[in-house]
Write an enzyme that holds these catalytic residues in place. Structure first.
Site, PDB file in Angstrom:
ATOM      1  N   SER A  62      38.798  38.572  92.388  1.00 34.41           N
ATOM      2  CA  SER A  62      38.986  37.132  92.178  1.00 34.41           C
ATOM      3  C   SER A  62      37.649  36.398  92.121  1.00 34.41           C
ATOM      4  CB  SER A  62      39.830  36.567  93.322  1.00 34.41           C
ATOM      5  OG  SER A  62      39.324  37.038  94.550  1.00 34.41           O
ATOM      6  N   THR A  79      39.219  32.860  95.708  1.00 35.42           N
ATOM      7  CA  THR A  79      37.882  32.269  95.627  1.00 35.42           C
ATOM      8  C   THR A  79      37.118  32.397  96.939  1.00 35.42           C
ATOM      9  OG1 THR A  79      38.623  30.654  94.041  1.00 35.42           O
ATOM     10  CG2 THR A  79      36.767  29.997  95.416  1.00 35.42           C
ATOM     11  N   THR A  88      34.134  31.792  91.802  1.00 38.58           N
ATOM     12  CA  THR A  88      35.434  32.402  91.519  1.00 38.58           C
ATOM     13  C   THR A  88      35.531  32.853  90.067  1.00 38.58           C
ATOM     14  OG1 THR A  88      37.824  32.001  91.708  1.00 38.58           O
ATOM     15  CG2 THR A  88      36.532  30.219  90.789  1.00 38.58           C
ATOM     16  N   ARG A  99      40.274  27.376  80.625  1.00 33.76           N
ATOM     17  CA  ARG A  99      40.695  26.690  81.856  1.00 33.76           C
ATOM     18  C   ARG A  99      39.564  26.659  82.884  1.00 33.76           C
ATOM     19  NH1 ARG A  99      41.356  28.121  87.602  1.00 33.76           N
ATOM     20  NH2 ARG A  99      42.981  26.803  88.432  1.00 33.76           N
ATOM     21  N   VAL A 100      39.354  25.500  83.476  1.00 34.44           N
ATOM     22  CA  VAL A 100      38.395  25.348  84.574  1.00 34.44           C
ATOM     23  C   VAL A 100      39.177  24.887  85.796  1.00 34.44           C
ATOM     24  CG1 VAL A 100      36.439  23.963  85.390  1.00 34.44           C
ATOM     25  CG2 VAL A 100      36.457  24.837  83.045  1.00 34.44           C
ATOM     26  N   GLY A 101      38.919  25.509  86.926  1.00 33.68           N
ATOM     27  CA  GLY A 101      39.644  25.151  88.146  1.00 33.68           C
ATOM     28  C   GLY A 101      38.883  24.155  88.997  1.00 33.68           C
ATOM     29  N   ASP A 102      39.235  24.112  90.254  1.00 30.79           N
ATOM     30  CA  ASP A 102      38.603  23.183  91.201  1.00 30.79           C
ATOM     31  C   ASP A 102      37.225  23.667  91.670  1.00 30.79           C
ATOM     32  OD1 ASP A 102      40.027  25.350  92.490  1.00 30.79           O
ATOM     33  OD2 ASP A 102      39.459  24.411  94.389  1.00 30.79           O
ATOM     34  N   THR A 117      40.353  26.794  98.465  1.00 34.77           N
ATOM     35  CA  THR A 117      40.800  27.959  97.714  1.00 34.77           C
ATOM     36  C   THR A 117      42.261  27.749  97.367  1.00 34.77           C
ATOM     37  OG1 THR A 117      41.049  30.365  97.760  1.00 34.77           O
ATOM     38  CG2 THR A 117      41.331  29.227  99.852  1.00 34.77           C
ATOM     39  N   GLY A 118      42.717  28.468  96.357  1.00 34.13           N
ATOM     40  CA  GLY A 118      44.119  28.337  95.980  1.00 34.13           C
ATOM     41  C   GLY A 118      44.268  27.684  94.620  1.00 34.13           C
ATOM     42  N   GLY A 154      43.871  25.610  91.880  1.00 31.66           N
ATOM     43  CA  GLY A 154      42.848  24.603  91.630  1.00 31.66           C
ATOM     44  C   GLY A 154      43.388  23.290  91.097  1.00 31.66           C
TER      45      GLY A 154
HETATM   46  N1  ASP Z   1      40.751  27.792  93.294  1.00 24.93           N
HETATM   47  C1  ASP Z   1      40.604  28.799  92.299  1.00 24.93           C
HETATM   48  C2  ASP Z   1      40.955  28.249  90.947  1.00 24.93           C
HETATM   49  O1  ASP Z   1      41.877  27.465  90.846  1.00 24.93           O
HETATM   50  C3  ASP Z   1      41.427  30.020  92.493  1.00 24.93           C
HETATM   51  C4  ASP Z   1      41.566  30.573  93.864  1.00 24.93           C
HETATM   52  O2  ASP Z   1      41.055  30.091  94.838  1.00 24.93           O
HETATM   53  O3  ASP Z   1      42.256  31.575  93.952  1.00 24.93           O
HETATM   54  O4  ASP Z   1      40.362  28.667  89.989  1.00 24.93           O
END
Ligand code: ASP
Length: 333
Positions: A89, A192, A210, A220-223, A243-244, A246
């Site tokens: 990840s 992440t 991450t 795609r761009v996450g948080d 984490t999680g 985004g």
């Molecule tokens: N937060 C990350 C994202 O959304 C993914 C993750 O933490 O698993 O890209």
């Protein structure tokens, strides 16, 4: 139930606090109940997300225990999962997007408040170090995609194949199942890495890196690379990381929110719980959604809380490394 009760009690307190944001001081709040560590101001410490945080913390601890700076510690700490092909990840070995490309998001934030970030970066082993160069050598905060890659190559980084055989096989399995992308943020319980460090001078820094959500839409761009969402550091107050899923963190600017809650007097634990509460009010929580928050304040107190069971965080403090189960709001259905 205990978690839920404590959460409800504290969220009532949070809503009262939001009516009087500047009168809400630490002395007014209930003692938090979950994941509290003793205060340790000026004592080097490192906290990070998930079990892969243990090895990252070890690398970071070597730096701050030798009198190094928090900023160097967070960068070198997250290099460990970035380079570990077994961590699927982050960085090398990360699960690719729906077209089979490994695309990386990373950011770093210094005690000065300076910040750098790269999004949708491909082929570079240590995106966090590119983010640091963006922070230190450019007038910008975020570089993205092809531009970020050009900047990395111009600055001496080399192209690496980040798609391991194992990650490719997972992607092929996913593709041949005819599956469509659906968020599943707790994939094998390692996601992440967000890492926060306090050095011997009491300075705080953070890094977050991450490969993003597995099999995401290309582009795609996450948080994680967004300052204030996946990471925020205010050296006068504290620092937080996420984490999680985004998208949920982005819509609530989770890390900035936690630091602002701490600024208004909350303990890091209460701030993480209040940010999860805010998330449940602001976004539609689906059955596969996971979000975990981790925070530290200037006194060296820490907090962590997750939407669902399973979020773990690694702590280095007093010469000891620990992996701790975070409190959570919901069980998985
Ligand atoms: N937060 C990350 C994202 O959304 C993914 C993750 O933490 O698993 O890209």
């Amino acid at each position: 139930m205990a978690n839920r009760r404590s959460f409800i009690k504290q969220s009532l307190m949070v809503s009262v606090a939001s009516l009087f944001p500047f009168r809400f001081t630490k002395a007014d709040v209930n003692e938090p109940t979950i994941g509290i560590m003793p205060a340790a101001s000026g004592q080097p410490m490192v906290i990070s997300t998930w079990s892969h945080g243990l090895a990252a913390n070890e690398a970071a601890a070597l730096i701050i225990d030798a009198g190094g700076k928090a900023l160097d510690a967070v960068e070198k700490g997250v290099h460990v999962p970035e380079a570990d092909p077994e961590t699927m990840s982050v960085g090398l070995g990360g699960l690719p997007d729906s077209e089979g490309n490994v695309t990386l998001d990373a950011c770093i934030m210094a005690p000065s408040g300076n910040a750098g970030s790269v999004t949708y970066l491909q082929h570079i082993l240590h995106p966090v170090s590119v983010a640091r160069k963006v922070m230190e050598n450019t007038p910008h905060v975020i570089l993205s995609g092809e531009g970020a890659l050009k900047f990395a190559l111009d600055n001496g980084f080399e192209k690496t194949n980040l798609l391991t055989d194992k990650a490719k096989a997972e992607w092929e399995k996913w593709k041949s199942s005819g599956a469509h992308y659906a968020p599943n943020a707790n994939w094998e319980n390692h996601d992440t890495i967000g890492l926060l460090a306090m050095d011997a001078s009491g300075d705080l820094a953070g890094a977050c890196t991450t490969s993003g959500m597995a099999f995401k839409h290309p582009g795609r761009v996450g948080d994680s690379p967004v300052i204030g969402a996946g990471l925020f550091v205010d050296n006068k107050i504290g620092a937080a990381t996420a984490t999680g899923e985004g998208e949920a963190v982005l819509k609530t600017l989770g890390s900035f929110l936690i630091v602002e809650f701490m600024r208004n007097g909350m303990h890091p634990q209460q701030a993480c719980e209040a940010a999860i509460q805010r998330l449940t009010e602001a976004v539609k929580v689906h059955d596969n959604m996971q979000v975990g928050y981790l925070a530290i304040n200037k006194a060296g107190e820490i907090g962590a809380f997750a939407l669902r069971k399973g979020f773990q965080y690694a702590v280095y403090q007093n010469g000891e490394h620990k992996l701790i189960d975070a409190g959570f709001l919901f069980e998985w259905k």
